[in-house]
Design a protein around this motif. Structure first.
Motif, PDB file in Angstrom:
ATOM      1  N   VAL A 123       1.944  12.985  10.532  1.00 43.51           N
ATOM      2  CA  VAL A 123       0.872  11.952   9.497  1.00 43.51           C
ATOM      3  C   VAL A 123       1.652  10.939   8.624  1.00 43.51           C
ATOM      4  O   VAL A 123       1.114   9.929   8.379  1.00 43.51           O
ATOM      5  N   PHE A 124       3.285  11.376   8.285  1.00 44.32           N
ATOM      6  CA  PHE A 124       3.863  10.319   7.671  1.00 44.32           C
ATOM      7  C   PHE A 124       4.111   9.284   8.648  1.00 44.32           C
ATOM      8  O   PHE A 124       4.615   8.400   7.644  1.00 44.32           O
ATOM      9  N   GLU A 125       4.286   9.582   9.423  1.00 45.51           N
ATOM     10  CA  GLU A 125       5.088   8.685  10.760  1.00 45.51           C
ATOM     11  C   GLU A 125       2.910   7.730  10.772  1.00 45.51           C
ATOM     12  O   GLU A 125       3.916   6.470  11.498  1.00 45.51           O
ATOM     13  N   ALA A 126       2.220   7.782  10.558  1.00 46.14           N
ATOM     14  CA  ALA A 126       1.143   6.998  11.055  1.00 46.14           C
ATOM     15  C   ALA A 126       1.228   6.670  10.094  1.00 46.14           C
ATOM     16  O   ALA A 126       0.012   5.544  10.423  1.00 46.14           O
ATOM     17  N   ILE A 127       0.832   6.824   8.783  1.00 50.17           N
ATOM     18  CA  ILE A 127       0.622   5.984   6.948  1.00 50.17           C
ATOM     19  C   ILE A 127       2.084   5.059   7.385  1.00 50.17           C
ATOM     20  O   ILE A 127       1.974   3.878   7.357  1.00 50.17           O
ATOM     21  N   SER A 128       3.314   5.364   8.002  1.00 47.44           N
ATOM     22  CA  SER A 128       4.412   4.208   7.878  1.00 47.44           C
ATOM     23  C   SER A 128       4.992   2.398   8.660  1.00 47.44           C
ATOM     24  O   SER A 128       3.931   1.997   8.459  1.00 47.44           O
ATOM     25  N   SER A 129       3.150   3.935   9.801  1.00 46.04           N
ATOM     26  CA  SER A 129       3.708   2.277  11.477  1.00 46.04           C
ATOM     27  C   SER A 129       1.930   1.958  11.402  1.00 46.04           C
ATOM     28  O   SER A 129       2.268   0.676  11.586  1.00 46.04           O
ATOM     29  N   ALA A 130       1.644   1.729  10.324  1.00 45.90           N
ATOM     30  CA  ALA A 130       0.665   1.430   9.997  1.00 45.90           C
ATOM     31  C   ALA A 130       0.424   0.274   8.692  1.00 45.90           C
ATOM     32  O   ALA A 130      -0.382  -0.848   8.164  1.00 45.90           O
ATOM     33  N   GLY A 131       1.933   0.123   8.525  1.00 45.47           N
ATOM     34  CA  GLY A 131       2.643  -0.130   7.471  1.00 45.47           C
ATOM     35  C   GLY A 131       2.313   0.121   5.659  1.00 45.47           C
ATOM     36  O   GLY A 131       2.253  -0.704   5.122  1.00 45.47           O
ATOM     37  N   ALA A 132       1.647   1.869   5.859  1.00 48.89           N
ATOM     38  CA  ALA A 132       1.796   1.564   4.098  1.00 48.89           C
ATOM     39  C   ALA A 132       2.901   2.218   3.647  1.00 48.89           C
ATOM     40  O   ALA A 132       3.971   2.990   5.088  1.00 48.89           O
ATOM     41  N   VAL A 133       3.251   2.987   2.354  1.00 47.06           N
ATOM     42  CA  VAL A 133       4.493   4.072   2.290  1.00 47.06           C
ATOM     43  C   VAL A 133       4.021   5.451   2.040  1.00 47.06           C
ATOM     44  O   VAL A 133       3.053   5.611   1.029  1.00 47.06           O
ATOM     45  N   LEU A 151       0.677  -1.378   0.138  1.00 43.24           N
ATOM     46  CA  LEU A 151      -0.155  -0.083   0.066  1.00 43.24           C
ATOM     47  C   LEU A 151       0.857   0.996  -0.307  1.00 43.24           C
ATOM     48  O   LEU A 151       1.972   1.081   0.633  1.00 43.24           O
ATOM     49  N   TRP A 152       0.192   2.057  -0.779  1.00 40.04           N
ATOM     50  CA  TRP A 152       1.325   3.608  -0.921  1.00 40.04           C
ATOM     51  C   TRP A 152      -0.220   4.609  -0.447  1.00 40.04           C
ATOM     52  O   TRP A 152      -0.961   4.087  -0.851  1.00 40.04           O
ATOM     53  N   VAL A 153       0.201   5.472   0.329  1.00 38.04           N
ATOM     54  CA  VAL A 153      -0.837   7.025   0.947  1.00 38.04           C
ATOM     55  C   VAL A 153       0.134   7.920   0.138  1.00 38.04           C
ATOM     56  O   VAL A 153       0.902   7.838   0.670  1.00 38.04           O
ATOM     57  N   GLN A 154      -1.297   8.498  -0.606  1.00 35.95           N
ATOM     58  CA  GLN A 154      -0.121   9.857  -1.668  1.00 35.95           C
ATOM     59  C   GLN A 154      -1.297  10.446  -0.644  1.00 35.95           C
ATOM     60  O   GLN A 154      -2.559  11.060  -1.121  1.00 35.95           O
ATOM     61  N   VAL A 155      -0.149  11.015  -0.044  1.00 35.93           N
ATOM     62  CA  VAL A 155      -0.659  12.918   0.627  1.00 35.93           C
ATOM     63  C   VAL A 155      -0.462  14.402   0.049  1.00 35.93           C
ATOM     64  O   VAL A 155       0.317  13.992  -0.569  1.00 35.93           O
ATOM     65  N   ASP A 156      -1.765  14.452  -0.816  1.00 35.66           N
ATOM     66  CA  ASP A 156      -2.219  15.539  -1.796  1.00 35.66           C
ATOM     67  C   ASP A 156      -1.488  17.047  -0.906  1.00 35.66           C
ATOM     68  O   ASP A 156      -2.287  17.325   0.312  1.00 35.66           O
ATOM     69  N   GLU A 157      -0.790  17.606  -1.464  1.00 34.31           N
ATOM     70  CA  GLU A 157      -0.522  18.665  -0.333  1.00 34.31           C
ATOM     71  C   GLU A 157      -0.203  19.731  -1.792  1.00 34.31           C
ATOM     72  O   GLU A 157       0.983  20.817  -1.437  1.00 34.31           O
ATOM     73  N   PRO A 158      -1.130  19.989  -2.124  1.00 34.67           N
ATOM     74  CA  PRO A 158      -1.262  21.374  -3.305  1.00 34.67           C
ATOM     75  C   PRO A 158      -0.820  23.105  -3.162  1.00 34.67           C
ATOM     76  O   PRO A 158      -0.080  23.028  -3.469  1.00 34.67           O
ATOM     77  N   ALA A 159      -1.622  22.907  -1.769  1.00 34.29           N
ATOM     78  CA  ALA A 159      -1.458  24.138  -1.381  1.00 34.29           C
ATOM     79  C   ALA A 159      -0.573  24.826   0.119  1.00 34.29           C
ATOM     80  O   ALA A 159       0.044  25.423   0.193  1.00 34.29           O
ATOM     81  N   LEU A 160       0.885  23.371  -0.443  1.00 30.45           N
ATOM     82  CA  LEU A 160       2.024  23.178   0.885  1.00 30.45           C
ATOM     83  C   LEU A 160       2.568  24.711   0.491  1.00 30.45           C
ATOM     84  O   LEU A 160       3.135  25.211   1.014  1.00 30.45           O
ATOM     85  N   PRO A 161       2.800  24.710  -0.850  1.00 31.13           N
ATOM     86  CA  PRO A 161       3.899  26.076  -1.234  1.00 31.13           C
ATOM     87  C   PRO A 161       2.775  27.450  -1.250  1.00 31.13           C
ATOM     88  O   PRO A 161       3.822  28.108  -0.632  1.00 31.13           O
ATOM     89  N   ALA A 162       2.211  27.659  -1.147  1.00 30.49           N
ATOM     90  CA  ALA A 162       1.156  28.508  -1.251  1.00 30.49           C
ATOM     91  C   ALA A 162       0.997  28.964   0.171  1.00 30.49           C
ATOM     92  O   ALA A 162       1.475  30.071   0.569  1.00 30.49           O
ATOM     93  N   VAL A 163       0.770  28.069   1.309  1.00 28.82           N
ATOM     94  CA  VAL A 163       1.329  28.478   3.022  1.00 28.82           C
ATOM     95  C   VAL A 163       2.109  28.799   3.062  1.00 28.82           C
ATOM     96  O   VAL A 163       2.356  29.333   4.043  1.00 28.82           O
ATOM     97  N   MET A 164       3.344  28.140   2.247  1.00 26.14           N
ATOM     98  CA  MET A 164       5.084  28.588   3.378  1.00 26.14           C
ATOM     99  C   MET A 164       5.147  29.914   2.920  1.00 26.14           C
ATOM    100  O   MET A 164       6.517  30.341   3.207  1.00 26.14           O
ATOM    101  N   THR A 165       4.452  30.602   1.490  1.00 27.51           N
ATOM    102  CA  THR A 165       4.979  31.484   0.655  1.00 27.51           C
ATOM    103  C   THR A 165       4.146  33.046   1.464  1.00 27.51           C
ATOM    104  O   THR A 165       4.364  33.992   0.722  1.00 27.51           O
ATOM    105  N   GLY A 166       2.452  32.735   2.496  1.00 26.63           N
ATOM    106  CA  GLY A 166       2.009  33.593   2.742  1.00 26.63           C
ATOM    107  C   GLY A 166       0.818  33.865   1.624  1.00 26.63           C
ATOM    108  O   GLY A 166       0.246  35.251   1.313  1.00 26.63           O
TER     109      GLY A 166
END
Length: 328
Positions: free
Chosen positions: A199-209, A158-173
């Protein structure tokens, strides 16, 4: 072997047909389809709110808003949770014999914070405590979500794709406030990292990538990998050169890099698998990488989700992705 997959969203409302299309065209790395044409409950935000643990929401004219009290989800939030469960039932039924990698998508903590409102209005992004609570609820919900998927798809990685399209906008105000007259203050990398780490640790600890998808030009690859992402999904057509070296390091280390090269809507001219293959080869050459050496880590995808495409182009885009991967 280079593989191909989709970003997540597809056009249409027939979920079983969407699953059949994905399984048929992406035999090595299928994904749980998202069909936002079915309504706001099936949008990336609504679907991801259905995963949250211990937080409820309802739908307001301005969009999704947390209710402020556990056990009081609005009708639309209940519908989002029900729809997700029904969709996974369909995936389980149709993917019984599938033994390749399977990917599921969820909206990341910073994009949710920039999209969802607090109980009394304005984005969660404006409140540090609310942002923390949201990220932790998402992490806890993902543990349960991944466990459910592992039960349904016992033969698949299992892979879990975490969608973060707004992250660069958040980081640049660049995220506007509710009034539209101002912008939320920027969030620097040390402040942005903990929510991603949970979030990444929760995914990894549950056995996904954990994989992160961001189709912005300024993908903060170093931040994402440092926070625990195993791989990154990018749009090669808009990617800024600053991301090249971190992506090269990730590929050399064997981390998955999903390269968006196939247009997400039908282009005016003809698009051939050969030309798209050349585009990927030129990119790898620019990075100084041998295609044979990184083939296992490379994944070919459309540039973004296919919800805005016609059904015919969505099918063609997935077929082209698989053909380019085969060429590589």
């Amino acid at each position: 072997m280079t593989r191909a997959t989709g970003i997540g969203s597809l056009p249409g409302t027939d979920y079983a047909e969407a699953v059949r299309m994905v399984l048929g065209l992406l035999p090595d790395l299928a994904h749980v389809p998202e069909l936002p044409d079915r309504g706001v409950q099936a949008s990336m935000t609504g679907r991801s709110l259905g995963v949250l643990a211990d937080l409820d929401a309802d739908l307001q004219p301005a969009g999704w808003r947390l209710t402020g009290s556990q056990g009081s989800p609005g009708a639309d939030h209940r519908r989002a949770r029900s729809l997700l469960a029904q969709d996974l039932d369909v995936v389980e039924e149709l993917a019984q014999d599938y033994d390749g990698t399977f990917k599921v998508q969820v909206t990341g903590p910073w994009t949710l914070a920039a999209t969802v409102e607090k109980p009394r209005g304005d984005r969660l992004l404006a409140d540090r405590g609310a942002r923390r609570e949201l990220a932790q609820a998402l992490a806890e919900g993902l543990r349960t979500h991944v466990a459910d998927l592992r039960r349904r798809l016992p033969r698949s990685e299992l892979w879990v794709q975490v969608d973060e399209p707004a992250l660069p906008a958040v980081m640049t105000g660049r995220v506007p406030t509710a009034s539209g007259f101002h912008r939320h203050r920027s969030v620097d990398a040390p402040e942005a990292s903990p929510a991603l780490e949970w979030v990444f640790e929760a995914i990894s600890s549950a056995g996904a990538v954990p994989i992160v998808h961001c189709c912005d030009a300024d993908v903060p690859v170093g931040l994402l990998v440092g926070a625990g992402a195993a791989g990154v999904s990018v749009d090669l057509g808009v990617l800024a050169p600053a991301a090249y070296d971190p992506l090269a390091e990730l590929l050399e280390a064997g981390g998955p890099v999903l390269l968006g090269v196939v247009p997400s809507t039908a282009p005016e001219g003809t698009v051939s698998a050969e030309r798209l293959t050349d585009q990927v080869m030129r990119f790898l050459d620019m990075l100084g990488l041998d295609p044979d050496a990184v083939g296992e880590s490379l994944v070919v995808t459309p540039t973004c989700g296919l919800a805005g495409a016609s059904v015919d182009w969505a099918r063609q885009a997935l077929r082209l992705s698989a053909e380019v991967a085969g060429n590589l």
